[in-house]
Write an enzyme that holds these catalytic residues in place. Structure first.
Site, PDB file in Angstrom:
ATOM      1  N   ASP A 114      -9.758  62.000   8.945  1.00 56.40           N
ATOM      2  CA  ASP A 114      -9.782  60.594   8.529  1.00 56.40           C
ATOM      3  C   ASP A 114      -9.167  59.745   9.636  1.00 56.40           C
ATOM      4  OD1 ASP A 114      -9.642  58.839   5.576  1.00 56.40           O
ATOM      5  OD2 ASP A 114      -8.515  58.098   7.316  1.00 56.40           O
TER       6      ASP A 114
ATOM      7  N   ASN B 183     -11.327  47.472  12.059  1.00 55.07           N
ATOM      8  CA  ASN B 183     -12.314  46.516  11.547  1.00 55.07           C
ATOM      9  C   ASN B 183     -11.787  45.084  11.591  1.00 55.07           C
ATOM     10  OD1 ASN B 183     -14.674  47.915  10.904  1.00 55.07           O
ATOM     11  ND2 ASN B 183     -13.853  48.642   8.955  1.00 55.07           N
TER      12      ASN B 183
ATOM     13  N   GLU C  94     -14.911  56.511   6.831  1.00 57.99           N
ATOM     14  CA  GLU C  94     -14.371  56.968   8.129  1.00 57.99           C
ATOM     15  C   GLU C  94     -13.778  58.351   7.967  1.00 57.99           C
ATOM     16  OE1 GLU C  94     -11.825  56.458   5.938  1.00 57.99           O
ATOM     17  OE2 GLU C  94     -10.386  55.991   7.554  1.00 57.99           O
TER      18      GLU C  94
ATOM     19  N   ASP D  55     -18.014  50.122  13.661  1.00 53.66           N
ATOM     20  CA  ASP D  55     -19.202  50.993  13.687  1.00 53.66           C
ATOM     21  C   ASP D  55     -19.298  51.762  15.005  1.00 53.66           C
ATOM     22  OD1 ASP D  55     -19.899  50.242  11.205  1.00 53.66           O
ATOM     23  OD2 ASP D  55     -21.725  49.149  11.746  1.00 53.66           O
TER      24      ASP D  55
ATOM     25  N   HIS E  18     -16.684  44.444  12.205  1.00 53.44           N
ATOM     26  CA  HIS E  18     -17.419  45.577  11.660  1.00 53.44           C
ATOM     27  C   HIS E  18     -18.206  46.296  12.756  1.00 53.44           C
ATOM     28  CE1 HIS E  18     -19.367  47.654   8.230  1.00 53.44           C
ATOM     29  NE2 HIS E  18     -18.219  47.325   7.663  1.00 53.44           N
TER      30      HIS E  18
HETATM   31  P1  GH3 Z   1      -5.315  55.384   6.776  1.00 52.70           P
HETATM   32  O1  GH3 Z   1      -4.655  55.666   8.077  1.00 52.70           O
HETATM   33  O2  GH3 Z   1      -4.347  55.524   5.639  1.00 52.70           O
HETATM   34  O3  GH3 Z   1      -6.522  56.205   6.568  1.00 52.70           O
HETATM   35  O4  GH3 Z   1      -5.715  53.857   6.822  1.00 52.70           O
HETATM   36  P2  GH3 Z   1      -7.178  53.238   6.783  1.00 52.70           P
HETATM   37  O5  GH3 Z   1      -7.056  51.809   7.163  1.00 52.70           O
HETATM   38  O6  GH3 Z   1      -8.084  54.052   7.632  1.00 52.70           O
HETATM   39  O7  GH3 Z   1      -7.476  53.391   5.247  1.00 52.70           O
HETATM   40  P3  GH3 Z   1      -8.752  53.349   4.379  1.00 52.70           P
HETATM   41  O8  GH3 Z   1      -9.309  54.726   4.219  1.00 52.70           O
HETATM   42  O9  GH3 Z   1      -8.324  52.710   3.101  1.00 52.70           O
HETATM   43  O10 GH3 Z   1      -9.781  52.412   5.121  1.00 52.70           O
HETATM   44  C1  GH3 Z   1     -11.043  52.786   5.449  1.00 52.70           C
HETATM   45  C2  GH3 Z   1     -11.819  51.598   5.921  1.00 52.70           C
HETATM   46  O11 GH3 Z   1     -13.031  52.013   6.512  1.00 52.70           O
HETATM   47  C3  GH3 Z   1     -12.211  50.660   4.816  1.00 52.70           C
HETATM   48  C4  GH3 Z   1     -13.663  50.327   5.075  1.00 52.70           C
HETATM   49  O12 GH3 Z   1     -13.880  48.947   5.173  1.00 52.70           O
HETATM   50  C5  GH3 Z   1     -13.958  50.959   6.395  1.00 52.70           C
HETATM   51  N1  GH3 Z   1     -15.325  51.485   6.476  1.00 52.70           N
HETATM   52  C6  GH3 Z   1     -15.925  52.382   5.659  1.00 52.70           C
HETATM   53  N2  GH3 Z   1     -17.185  52.635   6.063  1.00 52.70           N
HETATM   54  C7  GH3 Z   1     -17.397  51.874   7.167  1.00 52.70           C
HETATM   55  C8  GH3 Z   1     -18.519  51.700   8.046  1.00 52.70           C
HETATM   56  O13 GH3 Z   1     -19.601  52.305   7.903  1.00 52.70           O
HETATM   57  N3  GH3 Z   1     -18.368  50.854   9.097  1.00 52.70           N
HETATM   58  C9  GH3 Z   1     -17.200  50.180   9.309  1.00 52.70           C
HETATM   59  N4  GH3 Z   1     -17.107  49.365  10.353  1.00 52.70           N
HETATM   60  N5  GH3 Z   1     -16.130  50.315   8.488  1.00 52.70           N
HETATM   61  C10 GH3 Z   1     -16.225  51.154   7.434  1.00 52.70           C
HETATM   62 MG    MG Z   2      -8.433  56.068   7.327  1.00 56.59          MG
HETATM   63 MG    MG Z   3     -10.243  56.977   4.384  1.00 59.01          MG
END
Ligand code: GH3
Ligand code: MG
Ligand code: MG
Ligand code: MG
Length: 314
Positions: free
Chosen positions: A193, A201, A236, A210, A206
């Protein structure tokens, strides 16, 4: 390419160009014991810009296929010494399905063999008396069919952003991997992760996020080739499964190399670049299947996050 009278339609021309471009990446295998006939076919197909390989009987054809598993179409004669068209069709089908390698059989014999060949798994059958024009049409029709199937397969099995397996394919292939390993528990599962991805982001938009995901996908593809199974699990989050042939300690070493290459990765963004880190949770396969195993890896991932991120917990 010589244009025929009345075929000035631009769509037609685009089709011809697209076909030629596609052909340059397509390998076909011509199998015939008659040197004259085979050379004639090879010549004609080469002029279509196909990558043409040849063999003069079934045994040789299987050898060529072994060396070139990316062959998409086999055009085979029926009557040949050592191994005939029937036996070849059967042998190829034992390894490759009809939607991976197309087989077209041709024969000069009078008997009606078409039905028999189709039953053996040939995709098509053409009498040698047919025109080259018809032969070409059928070759293209079969190649187009394979293309369509491949496109649809990718759509249903892969994540469009990273090209990695999607979650569905992870469970299908991963379930098989765990089953094959049996009770040995030697499959290693890793859940990954990205750290503080929300910040990526928020800061780079975004599109920046990506791009980071795509770079992460490329790195995973490069560093964990098959037989490892790699997938985008969710937003992610990624998953890597190591088969039982990879010792747990080696899997951990490879993951550590990966973790540090992610840390070193520079994602180009406008005039500058940014970087990010990843946390990884690792577990050995439990006796209760993939779901349970991934849960165990996820628990460790949570611990990795809690103890400071950018680390592997096992
Ligand atoms: P942590 O270290 O605790 O994992 O913090 P984090 O900010 O990574 O936590 P979290 O898992 O809550 O955030 C994931 C983010 O990923 C939220 C979402 O907007 C973003 N995301 C999910 N799918 C995509 C994607 O396909 N493209 C982009 N740009 N962002 C994405
Ligand atoms: Mg994360
Ligand atoms: Mg996550
Ligand atoms: Mg023959």
């Amino acid at each position: 390419y010589v244009l025929k009278r009345g075929t000035r339609d631009i769509q037609y021309l685009i089709g011809v160009v697209e076909r030629l471009l596609r052909n340059e990446k397509t390998k076909v295998l011509v199998v015939d014991d008659s040197n004259t006939y085979r050379k004639g076919l090879v010549d004609m197909l080469t002029r279509q810009r196909l990558q043409v390989l040849e063999a003069c009987n079934g045994v040789q054809a299987l050898e060529v296929l072994e060396e070139n598993p990316d062959i998409q179409l086999i055009l085979s004669d029926y009557n040949m010494p050592l191994m005939d068209g029937f036996q070849l069709t059967e042998a190829v089908r034992a390894r490759y399905a009809q939607d991976r390698v197309a087989i077209i059989v041709t024969t000069g014999l009078e008997e009606d063999l078409a039905a028999q060949f189709l039953r053996y798994g040939a995709n098509d059958f053409i009498p040698k008396a047919a025109s080259f024009e018809e032969l070409l049409c059928r070759i293209h029709m079969n190649l187009n069919m394979l293309d369509l199937i491949r496109i649809n397969r990718d759509l249903s099995e892969k994540d469009p952003l990273t090209g990695l397996y999607n979650r569905r394919m992870l469970f299908k292939e991963g379930g098989r991997l765990i089953e094959k390993a049996g009770e040995s528990g030697r499959v290693t599962a890793a859940m990954l992760d990205i750290d503080h991805f929300k910040k990526v982001n928020d800061t780079y938009g975004h599109a920046g996020g990506d791009l980071a995901l795509r770079c992460m996908g490329d790195l995973i593809t490069r560093q964990f080739p098959p037989p490892c199974i790699t997938a985008r699990y969710g937003g992610e989050e990624f998953c890597i499964l190591f088969p039982d042939t990879v010792p747990h300690s080696i899997a951990l070493e490879q993951l550590e190399v990966f973790r540090s290459s992610v840390e070193a990765l520079q994602i180009p963004y406008e005039e500058t670049a940014f970087s990010f880190t990843v946390s990884i949770g690792v577990a050995r396969a439990t006796p209760y299947g993939l779901d349970d195993t991934l849960n165990a890896a996820d628990q460790r991932l949570y611990e990795a996050k809690r103890s400071g991120r950018n680390r592997i917990q096992f």
